[in-house]
Every structure is written in C-alpha cells, then in structure tokens.
Design a protein around this motif. Sequence first.
Motif, mmCIF file in Angstrom:
data_model
loop_
_atom_site.group_PDB
_atom_site.id
_atom_site.type_symbol
_atom_site.label_atom_id
_atom_site.label_comp_id
_atom_site.label_asym_id
_atom_site.label_seq_id
_atom_site.Cartn_x
_atom_site.Cartn_y
_atom_site.Cartn_z
ATOM 1 N N PHE A 17 0.836 -1.195 0.000
ATOM 2 C CA PHE A 17 0.000 0.000 0.000
ATOM 3 C C PHE A 17 0.873 1.248 0.000
ATOM 4 O O PHE A 17 1.826 1.341 0.794
ATOM 5 C CB PHE A 17 -0.896 0.048 1.254
ATOM 6 C CG PHE A 17 -1.881 -1.077 1.340
ATOM 7 C CD1 PHE A 17 -3.179 -0.916 0.892
ATOM 8 C CD2 PHE A 17 -1.504 -2.302 1.887
ATOM 9 C CE1 PHE A 17 -4.092 -1.958 0.984
ATOM 10 C CE2 PHE A 17 -2.417 -3.340 1.977
ATOM 11 C CZ PHE A 17 -3.713 -3.163 1.521
ATOM 12 N N ALA A 46 -1.505 -3.154 12.015
ATOM 13 C CA ALA A 46 -2.734 -3.373 11.249
ATOM 14 C C ALA A 46 -3.715 -4.214 12.043
ATOM 15 O O ALA A 46 -3.338 -5.004 12.913
ATOM 16 C CB ALA A 46 -2.429 -4.046 9.908
ATOM 17 N N HIS A 81 -7.893 -0.594 4.627
ATOM 18 C CA HIS A 81 -7.232 -1.332 3.551
ATOM 19 C C HIS A 81 -8.244 -1.974 2.593
ATOM 20 O O HIS A 81 -7.878 -2.403 1.506
ATOM 21 C CB HIS A 81 -6.280 -2.387 4.102
ATOM 22 C CG HIS A 81 -6.862 -3.260 5.177
ATOM 23 N ND1 HIS A 81 -7.965 -4.046 4.989
ATOM 24 C CD2 HIS A 81 -6.466 -3.461 6.470
ATOM 25 C CE1 HIS A 81 -8.233 -4.704 6.101
ATOM 26 N NE2 HIS A 81 -7.349 -4.366 7.036
ATOM 27 N N CYS A 89 3.030 -6.883 9.402
ATOM 28 C CA CYS A 89 2.806 -5.537 8.881
ATOM 29 C C CYS A 89 4.109 -4.763 9.031
ATOM 30 O O CYS A 89 4.598 -4.567 10.147
ATOM 31 C CB CYS A 89 1.665 -4.839 9.629
ATOM 32 S SG CYS A 89 1.323 -3.173 9.026
#
Length: 683
Positions: A602, A655, A616, A627
Amino acid sequence: MPSIYSTKEKNWQLRLDYNVTPNSSKNQSEISCEIYIYNTGGNSNLTANGAYYRIQASGGYDSGRVYQPYDWPEAAWHYVGKYVFTVPHDSDGTKSVTLNGYWNAGHETAWTPRDLEAAATVTLPTIPRASTVSAGSFTIGEAGSVVIKAAVPSFRHKLTYEARNRAGYIPPSGEELPGGDVTWTPPRLLLQEATDSTVLMATLYCQTFAADGTHIGRSQVPVKLYVPTDVCPTLNHIELAPVNTNKWLDQQGIYVAGYSQVLLTADATAGEGTVLESMSVTGFGTGKVSTGNVKEYRLSWKSPTLTAGEKSFTITANDQRPGRSGSVKRTVTPYEYTPPAITQSEVFRCNAEGQAQSDGGYIRVRCSAAIAPLNGRNTLTLRMRIHPAGEAWGGYTVLTSGDVKIIPGFSAQKSYEVEITATDSLGEVKTIVYMIPTAEAALHLRPGGKGMAIGKYSEKEAFECAMPADFQGSVYGNAYGLGALPIVKAGSNLNSFVHPGIWGIPQNDDAATIANIPQKSAGTLRVWASNGAFNENSDGAYRGQEYTTSQGIRYYRYLNRSGQEASWVFGPWECVNPPMEVGVEYCTTEKYLGKSVYKRVFELGNVPSSDKNYSHGIANITHIVACGGEMYSDGGSSYSLPFANDRSYGVGCYASVAAITIYNNNGDYTRFKVRVTLSYTKN
C-alpha cells in the motif's frame, strides 16, 4: 333589606342597610349600601366639613369621606347617604364580603358621641355557574361518552369541539342538551388533522344556558383523539417477475439460482388523512424509495442475482404517522442450477462388435451426462465430433446419454481426437477431448524414410515415442533445444489443461486474452501428474500446474478433485516470488496456521503528523501475519518501519482486520512518504 347595627352610644346608633342584586351572566353582584343614624332629636352640625360618613367593603371598595351636615330636631332614624359597588364572584359563583359603615358627628358633647361604626361579613347569594363537562380519550370514527354535569337541572347546553383547523357540534345538529351522558363519534374527517401523528389533541366546549335562554358561561375539557390502529398504509398490486439475462431463461419465466433477479413492483396508498413517506424492500438485498408528498406511489425494485434456497422479500410502506406502516411478505424459490456435467465417458478403438482392439478400424463411444432439471424445462444436447490429428474437425454426431455408439472408418495408422460436448438449454457447455492413438507397433518407419515411431505408427516426419523411454546414455539436442513448445492459443482457458505437458505463451497480448492465467504476461505452462499418466481418472492421482512468466515470476496451483475429471476444481494460484507491485494482492506459497498467506503493498502518502488509520478494504481477513514497511523521500532516503530516532519519538505501523495504522510520536516526518506491506490470511 338586611341591616347591620352598631352599638348604642349616648342613645345614638348607626344602621347599615344593604341590598344585593346578582348578575348571573357576568358572575357578579351589585351591592347597594345605605347609612341611617338614630338619635333623640335636637342635634345638629351644619358646618360644611364637619360631620361625614364612610362606607367600605373588603376587596378595596370605599366610598371615601362624604361630608354630610345634619339637623335632626326629632327622635328618629335619619337617612345619611349611600354607596353602590359591584363585586365579582368566585369561579364557582360564591362570594363573601365584609361591609363597614362609619359615622363621624364632627364633634362630641355630653349628649352627642363623636363616631359610630357597624361592620359584618356578608355571604352573598351563590350565582349558578356553567355546567362542567368530562370525557376520556376517543378513537376517531368510534363512539365514546361525554358527561355533562348540570349545575342546575333546568340548564340547557350546547357541546362543540375544536381540533386544529376543524370544529363542529356534538351532536352535528347542534341541538341543546340536558345534563347527563352524551354519545359522540369523532368524525373521520378529523384524520386529516392528524397527518403526522397517531394522536390528535382536541378541546370540548360546553355552553350553559338558563331556562330563559340566559347565557350562564362556558366550560371546557381537553381530550385525546387516537387514530385507529387499522388506519395505516395499504400495499396494492404487488407483482414479482423473474429477470434473466439468459435469453432462453427469459422466455421460460422461471427463477434460477445464479441467473435470475426478482423485479418487484407494488402500489401503496397512505393511511386515511395523511401521505406516504417511503417504501422499502428488505430481505435478499434492500431498496428504499422516497415518495415525496403524494398519496399513491409505485415502487419498482430489482434484487441482486438470486442464490439457491427460498428468498423472502418484505415490502413496507410508511406514511407520515410515526410507527404506522403496512407490509406484505413474498417468497420465491429459485431452481438450483449446475452446468452440464459429463458423469461417465469412454472412447477407444474397437472392432465391429465394440470389443477393444488397438488396431481396430472402429471407435467405441459411450458418454453419460447430467443437467439441472429446472422443473423439466431444461434439455440436454449430447454430441461428438472427430478429426485426424492435424486436420480439420468433422461434423457433429448426436449421442444419447448412456448409450454405446460404434463408429467405423478409422485408420490404424492415424491418431484421432474425439471431442464430446454436453450442452443444456441455457447454452452452458461441458467439453472433454479424448486422444485415440494409432495402432500399437514396436517400430514403424514412415514411408519416405523421414519419420520413425516406437510403440505406434509414424504420423509425422519426426521421431515419435509412444512408450516410456529410459535413456541409459546422454541425450543431445541442437542449439535450440530438443524442440519448440506447443502454444496455448489466445482465448484459451488454463483450467482445461489437465494432462501432463509443457506449453508456451509467446506474447503478452495473447496472455491478456487467456482465462485463469495468474499474470497477464507471456510465459510457460507446465502440467504434471503424480504418476505421469496422460488420461488418468483415478482418485489416487493428483495434478498441478506451474506457470513461469517471462520475467521469472513463478506460480503454482493444484487440482482439488475426487472422481472423474468432470469434478476437478483448481485451487488458487500461489506465487513463489511475487513481484509485489503496489495495490496487487498476491496469494503466496507461504502458509500460516494451515492457510495461504496473502501479501499486498500500500502507498499511503506522506507520514501523518499524528496517528492515522487507513482502511485497507480487504474483506474476510482471519489473521494479520505481518505488517511492515518503509518511509522514504523523493531524494532517495529510505528507512524501515518502525523507525525511532530515540526513545521519545518515532514512526511505525500496525494493522487490524479493518485498517492500517501509521503512528507518529512527536516527530516531524511529514516530508517523508510511507509504504506498507501487509501479510494476512483469509477465510
């Protein structure tokens, strides 16, 4: 006329006479008071401002000093003066006042007292007041009771009501009524005053008249008028119809899971006296339409595509009265559908009697297929076609499911492909292809000397081997390898490549048209079987595919299957060395708690000045495996996350199943951008 007396002083005495005149219509009384003085005669005081009298009453009524010269030669009651005032009664018609008469002779002598005073509290006659009225709550359109309690039996009454902008008589004729019970049915026109409520506040008024017609007064009582519970929206002309994009299904007018939608239409009428506010559909998907200020509305709503099992839809209409709605439930049960399936099949060389024979000039074909019945509407078309290897296909021959068909005219020196196709009325197709090899031969030389085959007849100018090969020595090829790969044609479906072999996809443009390819890139497809068999249907065998792109990215997937080839299903493509392009989800060969690990990169923009969550958008996450990421600048600087300059501040990420969080503890790193890699498993 009643009188009030003072005590006697030197043979003098004061008398206060009063007279009461009630006024029923005004609920008040006029009181006239007169003062008289008794003396023995021979007394006088003619001074202008000498003797005076004063009349007072409780409530602030006062005549003030009234000077009254006198000359009374004889013994008698002598008139002095009067005072008249009007006093209101209490709301119940009662009243009491204190009257006071005072006389001052202006001087005092041995035979004349200076002053006299008489006072007393007087209860005035009660004035009959307006009758009272009482009532409970009412339901509009239903009879209820109003009770008039008459103050005087002879009184007559007129009942009226007011509710918002509407008023009327009770009864509607407006006749005068005695005391007692009165039946009243609030008219249904009052529903038009309760447009946005289920209860309407009203006031009942009772006008009271004496027997001679004199208006006595008015009393009132508030009441609640309830809208009947059955006054609610009504749904009309509810229609459900199937919508199918499949032309054949659309002609059948049936619901089929996976193909059909429900088109629902309905009219609604608001409850009497109000307007509709909305209509909605709940159940398998939802919809809502606002009606605006109209009395009738037609809802048109289309459901999502139906899945298997009974589906319920509740159509609801709401008007402006809170809690007032009308609803109707409808159900549909779509027919379950599965594409055509070839349940059993066999194709082999045979003799004229259908007995297997490797060099037979006949082919024996038997195929059984199944389709979804769809209440007997769906029909099966089963057919086959044949062509010699490398030549054009012949015409189709119709088969009957389960029957044996023996077809003549096949050369023992040629191999053939036999394609069997099962098609249903929807146009869905299941196809399988059988390879019919040439007759077996230990060694065969192709006429002309440029072809040789082992285990079969030679069919091309090449070396062919139709039996397992065990090379004891080295095998050499030219500079271009042992030979070119067969090509996966544009528009193909990799799910149909289930037999062992290697194929090439030479162009990215071709790859873009191929179904179930892991990456739209040129590359190589390899298919293998656990025992290397070419047409193995046994449960004990398993198969897999490997796809390697021209950039060296490798993907694997496996057949999850049981029974015949018709039931084989590929698992997902798993990537060994995913390129990790931004925004692309990769299913990797890694496993966590028995599940495949997915990865995705991302780009989240600049580092926030304080903690910030980024959705997300990934559904069905079961576990966050890892993460991590980096913060970087356009100038080339890059730092792994979490980053900490010292113990007091830093930047990091973590996350959850819903979002990625970037935290920033007191550091000014907003000039950097942040990139996060998330690893997770899914349901």
